[in-house]
Write a protein that holds these residues in place. Structure first.
Motif, PDB file in Angstrom:
ATOM      1  N   HIS A 113       0.813  -1.212   0.000  1.00  0.00           N
ATOM      2  CA  HIS A 113       0.000   0.000   0.000  1.00  0.00           C
ATOM      3  C   HIS A 113       0.847   1.263   0.000  1.00  0.00           C
ATOM      4  N   SER A 114       2.046   1.170   0.525  1.00  0.00           N
ATOM      5  CA  SER A 114       2.957   2.317   0.426  1.00  0.00           C
ATOM      6  C   SER A 114       3.335   2.562  -1.029  1.00  0.00           C
ATOM      7  N   VAL A 115       3.611   1.479  -1.753  1.00  0.00           N
ATOM      8  CA  VAL A 115       3.951   1.611  -3.180  1.00  0.00           C
ATOM      9  C   VAL A 115       2.758   2.140  -3.969  1.00  0.00           C
ATOM     10  N   TYR A 116       1.570   1.559  -3.723  1.00  0.00           N
ATOM     11  CA  TYR A 116       0.383   2.012  -4.455  1.00  0.00           C
ATOM     12  C   TYR A 116       0.004   3.448  -4.087  1.00  0.00           C
ATOM     13  N   PHE A 117       0.258   3.835  -2.864  1.00  0.00           N
ATOM     14  CA  PHE A 117       0.014   5.215  -2.472  1.00  0.00           C
ATOM     15  C   PHE A 117       0.848   6.176  -3.309  1.00  0.00           C
ATOM     16  N   LEU A 118       2.113   5.868  -3.460  1.00  0.00           N
ATOM     17  CA  LEU A 118       2.997   6.723  -4.254  1.00  0.00           C
ATOM     18  C   LEU A 118       2.558   6.750  -5.710  1.00  0.00           C
ATOM     19  N   LEU A 119       2.201   5.584  -6.256  1.00  0.00           N
ATOM     20  CA  LEU A 119       1.768   5.528  -7.653  1.00  0.00           C
ATOM     21  C   LEU A 119       0.493   6.344  -7.874  1.00  0.00           C
ATOM     22  N   ASN A 120      -0.483   6.183  -6.986  1.00  0.00           N
ATOM     23  CA  ASN A 120      -1.763   6.867  -7.163  1.00  0.00           C
ATOM     24  C   ASN A 120      -1.654   8.367  -6.924  1.00  0.00           C
ATOM     25  N   MET A 121      -0.829   8.773  -5.991  1.00  0.00           N
ATOM     26  CA  MET A 121      -0.700  10.193  -5.689  1.00  0.00           C
ATOM     27  C   MET A 121       0.167  10.924  -6.709  1.00  0.00           C
ATOM     28  N   LEU A 122       1.272  10.287  -7.128  1.00  0.00           N
ATOM     29  CA  LEU A 122       2.229  10.971  -8.000  1.00  0.00           C
ATOM     30  C   LEU A 122       1.940  10.784  -9.487  1.00  0.00           C
ATOM     31  N   LEU A 123       1.508   9.589  -9.885  1.00  0.00           N
ATOM     32  CA  LEU A 123       1.333   9.309 -11.305  1.00  0.00           C
ATOM     33  C   LEU A 123      -0.133   9.350 -11.745  1.00  0.00           C
ATOM     34  N   MET A 124      -1.022   8.740 -10.944  1.00  0.00           N
ATOM     35  CA  MET A 124      -2.409   8.615 -11.350  1.00  0.00           C
ATOM     36  C   MET A 124      -3.283   9.784 -10.884  1.00  0.00           C
ATOM     37  N   GLN A 125      -2.778  10.562  -9.946  1.00  0.00           N
ATOM     38  CA  GLN A 125      -3.538  11.682  -9.381  1.00  0.00           C
ATOM     39  C   GLN A 125      -4.868  11.227  -8.764  1.00  0.00           C
ATOM     40  N   LYS A 126      -4.847  10.004  -8.185  1.00  0.00           N
ATOM     41  CA  LYS A 126      -6.032   9.482  -7.492  1.00  0.00           C
ATOM     42  C   LYS A 126      -5.888   9.816  -6.008  1.00  0.00           C
ATOM     43  N   ILE A 127      -6.225  11.045  -5.649  1.00  0.00           N
ATOM     44  CA  ILE A 127      -5.952  11.514  -4.289  1.00  0.00           C
ATOM     45  C   ILE A 127      -6.798  10.775  -3.253  1.00  0.00           C
ATOM     46  N   GLY A 128      -8.086  10.594  -3.527  1.00  0.00           N
ATOM     47  CA  GLY A 128      -8.956   9.909  -2.582  1.00  0.00           C
ATOM     48  C   GLY A 128      -8.504   8.486  -2.330  1.00  0.00           C
ATOM     49  N   LEU A 129      -8.196   7.760  -3.417  1.00  0.00           N
ATOM     50  CA  LEU A 129      -7.743   6.382  -3.278  1.00  0.00           C
ATOM     51  C   LEU A 129      -6.386   6.329  -2.591  1.00  0.00           C
ATOM     52  N   GLY A 130      -5.534   7.292  -2.918  1.00  0.00           N
ATOM     53  CA  GLY A 130      -4.233   7.347  -2.262  1.00  0.00           C
ATOM     54  C   GLY A 130      -4.360   7.573  -0.769  1.00  0.00           C
ATOM     55  N   ALA A 131      -5.331   8.394  -0.366  1.00  0.00           N
ATOM     56  CA  ALA A 131      -5.552   8.641   1.059  1.00  0.00           C
ATOM     57  C   ALA A 131      -5.956   7.362   1.773  1.00  0.00           C
ATOM     58  N   VAL A 132      -6.841   6.587   1.135  1.00  0.00           N
ATOM     59  CA  VAL A 132      -7.243   5.303   1.724  1.00  0.00           C
ATOM     60  C   VAL A 132      -6.034   4.384   1.871  1.00  0.00           C
ATOM     61  N   GLN A 133      -5.194   4.359   0.858  1.00  0.00           N
ATOM     62  CA  GLN A 133      -4.054   3.447   0.870  1.00  0.00           C
ATOM     63  C   GLN A 133      -3.012   3.833   1.911  1.00  0.00           C
ATOM     64  N   ILE A 134      -2.814   5.110   2.148  1.00  0.00           N
ATOM     65  CA  ILE A 134      -1.844   5.497   3.172  1.00  0.00           C
ATOM     66  C   ILE A 134      -2.388   5.186   4.565  1.00  0.00           C
ATOM     67  N   ILE A 135      -3.712   5.254   4.727  1.00  0.00           N
ATOM     68  CA  ILE A 135      -4.311   4.861   6.006  1.00  0.00           C
ATOM     69  C   ILE A 135      -4.106   3.368   6.251  1.00  0.00           C
TER      70      ILE A 135
END
Length: 332
Positions: free
Chosen positions: A28-50
């Protein structure tokens, strides 16, 4: 009678939880970085960092031996929510839905047969619904996609279910080997210690009866060890019949133990007398001769702060007294 520590036949839930938590944290740390930096999926990234943060906390707690079952339920709830949310919000071709195929394995190993089945059944329905709603395109046919996914998921689910059923059967078998006396079928010293630990927390009074077959060596010497073994089996059965509803334990050799809870000293003596008379009146057979037996019984009453070893020794002292004073009698 009690909750005992039983032999494990697979990775225990707390160990699986520890390694699953670090795996979930890393992924989830890896997916958080991918979604926040590359995909711009902020909501999903927030869930993943939690999820990543809570997984890290679970791993730390496990390392410090502070594991609690609620951590596994919370971790799997967050993980399941993230998988379903990713499958709903991410581009379908990203394949997030395939992570749900791993969920039955974790459910069964963490939560057991019944909960594993229920959780797995809910996930296949949610996943199929997401697939149906998201595959109405020229590239994917809803019915065929749902059908193939459901078959694949059900195959994984079935194997997990079969494995857990077999694991529980093996666990019950090993439990019998670990806690039962192989010769007589009654429970053994390990079971006695475990049951004593459980009973002392609940009962106000506890008595221990140590029952020893008088002159048993003579039977072995005269008739042979095979007859001696059959006599011990018969003695165990006679004791069980005379104290219906209570557990009998074999300490070893010709010694047996009965734990009595919630009764007075007089009642404990009366129960011991029932056992003594039952054995005295029973007939034990060799190949040709009828064998009669007697038993000596020592009784101890649990004292405040007394541990198992001292409790057993106190009963053993009374048993020695009964044998020294002529056998076929009871001392308390």
């Amino acid at each position: 009678m009690s909750t005992r520590q039983h032999p494990q036949t697979s990775v225990p839930p707390e160990a699986l939880h520890k390694w699953l938590s670090i795996l979930v944290c890393a992924l989830h740390s890896v997916y958080f970085l991918l979604n926040m930096l590359l995909m711009q999926k902020i909501g999903l990234g927030a869930v993943q960092i939690i999820v990543a943060a809570f997984s890290g906390y679970c791993f730390y707690s496990s390392l410090k031996e502070r594991y609690q079952p609620w951590q596994s339920y919370t971790l799997m709830a967050l993980l399941t929510f993230n998988i379903l949310a990713s499958a709903s919000l991410m581009e379908f071709w990203a394949g997030a839905i395939f992570w749900s195929l791993a969920l039955p394995l974790w459910y069964y190993n963490l939560f057991g047969l019944k909960k594993g089945f229920c959780f797995s059944a809910m996930i296949v329905m949610f996943s199929a619904a997401i697939l149906y709603l998201r595959t109405d395109t020229s590239l994917f046919m809803p019915y065929r996609t749902v059908f193939n996914f459901t078959l694949a998921y059900s195959s994984v689910w079935l194997m997990c279910h079969i494995y857990e059923v077999q694991r529980q059967k093996t666990s019950l078998f090993l439990r019998a080997l670990a806690l039962q006396d192989a010769l007589t079928g009654v429970q053994n010293r390990h079971a006695l210690k475990a049951d004593f630990s459980a009973v002392r927390k609940k009962a106000e009074s506890i008595h221990m009866l140590i029952i020893d077959v008088d002159h048993f060596k003579t039977i072995n010497d005269k008739f042979g060890h095979d007859i001696g073994d059959s006599v011990l089996i018969k003695v165990a059965n006679e004791i069980k019949q005379s104290i219906q509803g209570l557990s009998v334990y074999r300490l070893g050799g010709e010694e047996f133990v009965v734990l009595l809870k919630g009764i007075s000293d007089i009642q404990a003596y009366e129960q011991a007398e029932v056992i003594r008379k039952t054995i005295e009146q029973a007939t034990f057979h060799s190949h040709t001769d009828a064998i009669t037996l007697t038993v000596s019984i020592g009784i101890s009453s649990l004292q405040p702060g007394q541990e198992f070893t001292d409790f057993l020794r106190a009963a053993d002292v009374k048993l020695y007294q009964a044998k020294h004073e002529g056998r076929n009698q009871i001392r308390n």
